[in-house]
Write a protein that holds these residues in place. Structure first.
Motif, PDB file in Angstrom:
ATOM      1  N   MET A   1       0.911  -1.266  -0.115  1.00  0.00           N
ATOM      2  CA  MET A   1       0.138  -0.022  -0.104  1.00  0.00           C
ATOM      3  C   MET A   1       0.686   1.075   0.060  1.00  0.00           C
ATOM      4  SD  MET A   1      -3.173  -1.006   2.726  1.00  0.00           S
ATOM      5  CE  MET A   1      -3.795   0.717   2.652  1.00  0.00           C
ATOM      6  N   GLY A   2       1.840   1.127   1.233  1.00  0.00           N
ATOM      7  CA  GLY A   2       2.734   2.370   0.833  1.00  0.00           C
ATOM      8  C   GLY A   2       3.471   2.525  -0.382  1.00  0.00           C
ATOM      9  N   ALA A   3       3.951   1.641  -1.098  1.00  0.00           N
ATOM     10  CA  ALA A   3       4.532   1.674  -2.455  1.00  0.00           C
ATOM     11  C   ALA A   3       3.824   2.044  -3.405  1.00  0.00           C
ATOM     12  CB  ALA A   3       5.167   0.096  -2.888  1.00  0.00           C
ATOM     13  N   PHE A   4       2.432   1.605  -3.342  1.00  0.00           N
ATOM     14  CA  PHE A   4       1.478   1.971  -4.451  1.00  0.00           C
ATOM     15  C   PHE A   4       1.088   3.430  -4.312  1.00  0.00           C
ATOM     16  CE2 PHE A   4      -2.861   2.467  -6.047  1.00  0.00           C
ATOM     17  CZ  PHE A   4      -2.821   1.567  -7.058  1.00  0.00           C
ATOM     18  N   LEU A   5       0.914   3.890  -2.957  1.00  0.00           N
ATOM     19  CA  LEU A   5       0.694   5.483  -3.032  1.00  0.00           C
ATOM     20  C   LEU A   5       2.150   6.294  -3.356  1.00  0.00           C
ATOM     21  CD1 LEU A   5      -1.407   5.038   0.382  1.00  0.00           C
ATOM     22  CD2 LEU A   5      -2.056   5.735  -1.971  1.00  0.00           C
ATOM     23  N   GLY A   6       2.945   5.683  -2.847  1.00  0.00           N
ATOM     24  CA  GLY A   6       4.226   6.656  -2.902  1.00  0.00           C
ATOM     25  C   GLY A   6       4.455   7.103  -4.420  1.00  0.00           C
ATOM     26  N   MET A   7       4.430   5.798  -5.282  1.00  0.00           N
ATOM     27  CA  MET A   7       4.957   5.841  -6.633  1.00  0.00           C
ATOM     28  C   MET A   7       3.845   6.867  -7.304  1.00  0.00           C
ATOM     29  SD  MET A   7       6.607   2.366  -7.839  1.00  0.00           S
ATOM     30  CE  MET A   7       5.991   1.088  -6.567  1.00  0.00           C
ATOM     31  N   PHE A   8       2.566   6.838  -6.997  1.00  0.00           N
ATOM     32  CA  PHE A   8       1.628   7.725  -7.585  1.00  0.00           C
ATOM     33  C   PHE A   8       1.903   9.167  -7.197  1.00  0.00           C
ATOM     34  CE2 PHE A   8      -1.670   4.372  -8.610  1.00  0.00           C
ATOM     35  CZ  PHE A   8      -1.854   4.808  -9.866  1.00  0.00           C
ATOM     36  N   ILE A   9       1.924   9.234  -5.834  1.00  0.00           N
ATOM     37  CA  ILE A   9       2.132  10.891  -5.206  1.00  0.00           C
ATOM     38  C   ILE A   9       3.408  11.574  -5.580  1.00  0.00           C
ATOM     39  CG2 ILE A   9       1.796  12.346  -3.029  1.00  0.00           C
ATOM     40  CD1 ILE A   9      -0.267  10.324  -2.390  1.00  0.00           C
ATOM     41  N   VAL A  10       4.448  10.832  -5.153  1.00  0.00           N
ATOM     42  CA  VAL A  10       5.812  11.410  -5.397  1.00  0.00           C
ATOM     43  C   VAL A  10       6.152  11.170  -6.850  1.00  0.00           C
ATOM     44  CG1 VAL A  10       8.460  10.844  -5.011  1.00  0.00           C
ATOM     45  CG2 VAL A  10       6.825  10.619  -3.140  1.00  0.00           C
ATOM     46  N   GLY A  11       5.705  10.234  -7.617  1.00  0.00           N
ATOM     47  CA  GLY A  11       5.962  10.320  -8.891  1.00  0.00           C
ATOM     48  C   GLY A  11       5.349  11.394  -9.696  1.00  0.00           C
ATOM     49  N   TYR A  12       4.272  11.566  -9.242  1.00  0.00           N
ATOM     50  CA  TYR A  12       3.312  12.905  -9.870  1.00  0.00           C
ATOM     51  C   TYR A  12       4.188  14.253  -9.699  1.00  0.00           C
ATOM     52  CZ  TYR A  12      -0.202  16.086 -11.388  1.00  0.00           C
ATOM     53  OH  TYR A  12      -0.680  17.224 -11.972  1.00  0.00           O
ATOM     54  N   LEU A  13       4.330  14.360  -8.347  1.00  0.00           N
ATOM     55  CA  LEU A  13       4.938  15.766  -8.000  1.00  0.00           C
ATOM     56  C   LEU A  13       6.349  15.678  -8.645  1.00  0.00           C
ATOM     57  CD1 LEU A  13       4.147  15.548  -4.107  1.00  0.00           C
ATOM     58  CD2 LEU A  13       3.077  17.120  -5.837  1.00  0.00           C
ATOM     59  N   GLY A  14       7.208  14.741  -8.659  1.00  0.00           N
ATOM     60  CA  GLY A  14       8.371  14.888  -9.245  1.00  0.00           C
ATOM     61  C   GLY A  14       8.565  15.218 -10.766  1.00  0.00           C
ATOM     62  N   GLU A  15       7.522  14.500 -11.362  1.00  0.00           N
ATOM     63  CA  GLU A  15       7.750  14.575 -12.830  1.00  0.00           C
ATOM     64  C   GLU A  15       6.644  15.833 -13.213  1.00  0.00           C
ATOM     65  OE1 GLU A  15       7.725  11.177 -15.484  1.00  0.00           O
ATOM     66  OE2 GLU A  15       7.583   9.901 -13.929  1.00  0.00           O
ATOM     67  N   LYS A  16       5.790  16.203 -12.631  1.00  0.00           N
ATOM     68  CA  LYS A  16       4.767  17.295 -13.191  1.00  0.00           C
ATOM     69  C   LYS A  16       5.029  18.575 -12.570  1.00  0.00           C
ATOM     70  CE  LYS A  16       2.931  14.413 -16.097  1.00  0.00           C
ATOM     71  NZ  LYS A  16       2.949  14.636 -17.582  1.00  0.00           N
ATOM     72  N   VAL A  17       5.301  18.712 -11.297  1.00  0.00           N
ATOM     73  CA  VAL A  17       5.299  19.724 -10.501  1.00  0.00           C
ATOM     74  C   VAL A  17       6.883  20.253 -10.354  1.00  0.00           C
ATOM     75  CG1 VAL A  17       4.860  20.974  -8.296  1.00  0.00           C
ATOM     76  CG2 VAL A  17       3.336  19.240  -9.481  1.00  0.00           C
ATOM     77  N   GLY A  18       7.896  19.415  -9.753  1.00  0.00           N
ATOM     78  CA  GLY A  18       9.459  19.750  -9.321  1.00  0.00           C
ATOM     79  C   GLY A  18       9.828  18.462  -9.128  1.00  0.00           C
TER      80      GLY A  18
END
Length: 483
Positions: A156-173
């Protein structure tokens, strides 16, 4: 219906550890999802602009170090801090590391952050699992169920982390993504501190402190490596290549010493050590393919996959989430399938399960071989290619990983029990290191070589898997009756 008795319920401490580990895995897998992309994307995109070869070496060194450092992390808990304090201070160090990564700066600051996260993870990771086991001193099916619940928290942690951190990292900064990982670890620490009372009398410091010699050696080695890299005397690629051969050499000598030169072991135990070595090499090969998720497969997702849904482009890092999704989807059915086969006396032997895991990993790269044929021609391929690759890799993981961990607990000679469990993590460390080095071949100048590179992994995985299946009888006989 009557409510379950206290003895039937899981200890409250399990849920404390569940959420602590969930947030820690959020931070680890979330950051890992964007790490390789941050290393190789251009400076104009806010990233480091390294070559694929250097970026792959750094990625491999980091992910490899996380597993290698579980060995001193376990030693520190057993001899100095106790598991509970090791989890707390490990989490604090992880959070500090992610905060350092979240601060824009030069490469030295970034590498300091990576090293800090690796040290903290090495301290936390082995000890939180140990306390889960301590919650169930009676063992049995209840303990197995407890570990299954805990494993769900990891995914669950991996699933949520890759979605949220992945989005912020690639799309926001990029640094917003690293910052989100720090916040996740902070939430895990808050959970652990506020509910620590449910872990009373567990994971306490030892009555007598162990000698510090081992710890001094580890600290000195880390300081020497950092000095060599930062001074420019050794490149990241050379260090990664050297580490690869060092791990293989030390592991080989260690197994040889136990299997041939320790006179206290009988012939049955020696043969079991030989089996553990075979499984070590098979696991290292499996992880070297499986852990391409964060390196070469992420490059393929970023450069050669059509990620547009209408006018919106999916972050490339999100594809790594397929593994967590398929774990959550397939874990229970596959567990039930093994039980069904066992009742019919058809349950595959351990070597066969290892072989099946490797073959399915190889099949995943066979899919990538076909996908790469289209990419060579300049076409962007559909999301299904990577999705089915991750599905086969996950099925392979479910055949090999839990079986391998259980097998090491059964076959390890009693006097080497903890050390053999550490060597299981070393196999993952070696696999991660090879995965990073392999990704260095995927630069934009040699796109035409992609199919052959993927086919190499396919042939190794399927070939070794078939050998294990064909030789299951002699391997099983060396196991001395252990099933």
């Amino acid at each position: 219906m009557t409510s379950p008795t206290v003895s039937q319920k899981h200890p409250r401490g399990l849920y404390v550890l569940f959420f602590t580990e969930m947030w820690e895995r959020f931070s680890y897998y979330g950051m890992r999802a964007i790490l390789f992309l941050f290393l190789i994307k251009s400076v104009s995109e806010g990233a480091m602009g390294l070559s694929e070869q250097v970026g792959g070496a750094i990625y491999g060194l980091y992910t490899s170090s996380v597993y290698l450092l579980t060995l001193p992390g376990g030693w520190i808990a057993d001899n100095i801090l106790g598991q509970k304090k090791a989890i707390w201070w490990g989490g604090v160090v992880i959070m500090i590391g992610h905060i350092i990564l979240a601060i824009p700066g030069n490469s030295a600051i970034f590498f300091l952050g990576l090293a800090t996260v690796a040290i903290g993870t090495g301290l936390l990771k082995p000890n939180i699992s140990s306390i889960v086991g301590e919650l169930y001193p009676e063992g049995g099916a209840r303990r197995d169920a407890g570990f299954s619940i805990f494993y769900m928290g990891i995914n669950m942690g991996a699933f949520l982390g890759m979605f949220i951190v992945g989005y912020l990292g690639e799309k926001v900064g990029w640094h917003y993504g690293f910052g989100a990982a720090a916040i996740a670890m902070f939430l895990g620490l808050v959970m652990f501190r506020l509910n620590g009372k449910h872990l009373a009398n567990l994971g306490e410091p030892p009555a007598e402190k162990g000698k510090m010699t081992f710890l001094y050696v580890v600290v000195a080695a880390l300081a020497l490596i950092a000095l060599l890299v930062l001074s420019g005397l050794v490149s990241a690629v050379d260090l990664a290549e050297g580490m690869k051969y060092l791990i293989i050499g030390i592991t080989l000598l260690y197994f040889m010493y136990i299997g041939f030169f320790d006179a206290s072991l009988n012939i049955v135990e020696r043969k079991r050590v030989g089996v553990l070595f075979i499984f070590f090499m098979a696991a290292a090969l499996f992880w070297s393919g499986f852990e391409q998720a964060g390196s070469s497969l992420t490059i393929f997702a970023d450069r050669h996959t059509d990620r547009f849904l209408g006018s919106w482009e999916m972050p490339a890092s999100w594809f790594q989430n397929a593994n967590s999704f398929f774990i959550l989807l397939f874990s229970a059915p596959i567990g039930a399938f093994w039980i069904f086969l066992n009742k019919k006396n058809l349950n595959p032997t351990i070597p066969v399960k290892f072989g099946l895991g490797l073959i399915q990993m190889g099949f995943g790269f066979l899919i990538m071989y076909w996908a790469a044929q289209y990419a060579v021609g300049g076409a962007l391929v559909g999301v299904g290619w990577l999705t089915f690759t991750y599905m086969f890799h996950t099925l392979g993981e479910l055949c090999l990983s839990p079986v391998g961990l259980s097998t090491y607990t059964k076959l390890a000679p009693r006097k080497y029990y903890s050390q053999m469990m550490g060597l299981w993590f070393v196999a993952a460390s070696l696999g991660n290191l090879i995965a990073g080095l392999f990704a260095g071949n995927f630069n934009e100048e040699n796109v035409a070589e992609m199919p052959s590179l993927f086919m190499q992994v396919c042939l190794f995985g399927v070939g070794v898997g078939l050998v294990l299946i064909l030789l299951y009888k002699p391997i099983r006989s060396w196991m001395g009756g252990i099933q």
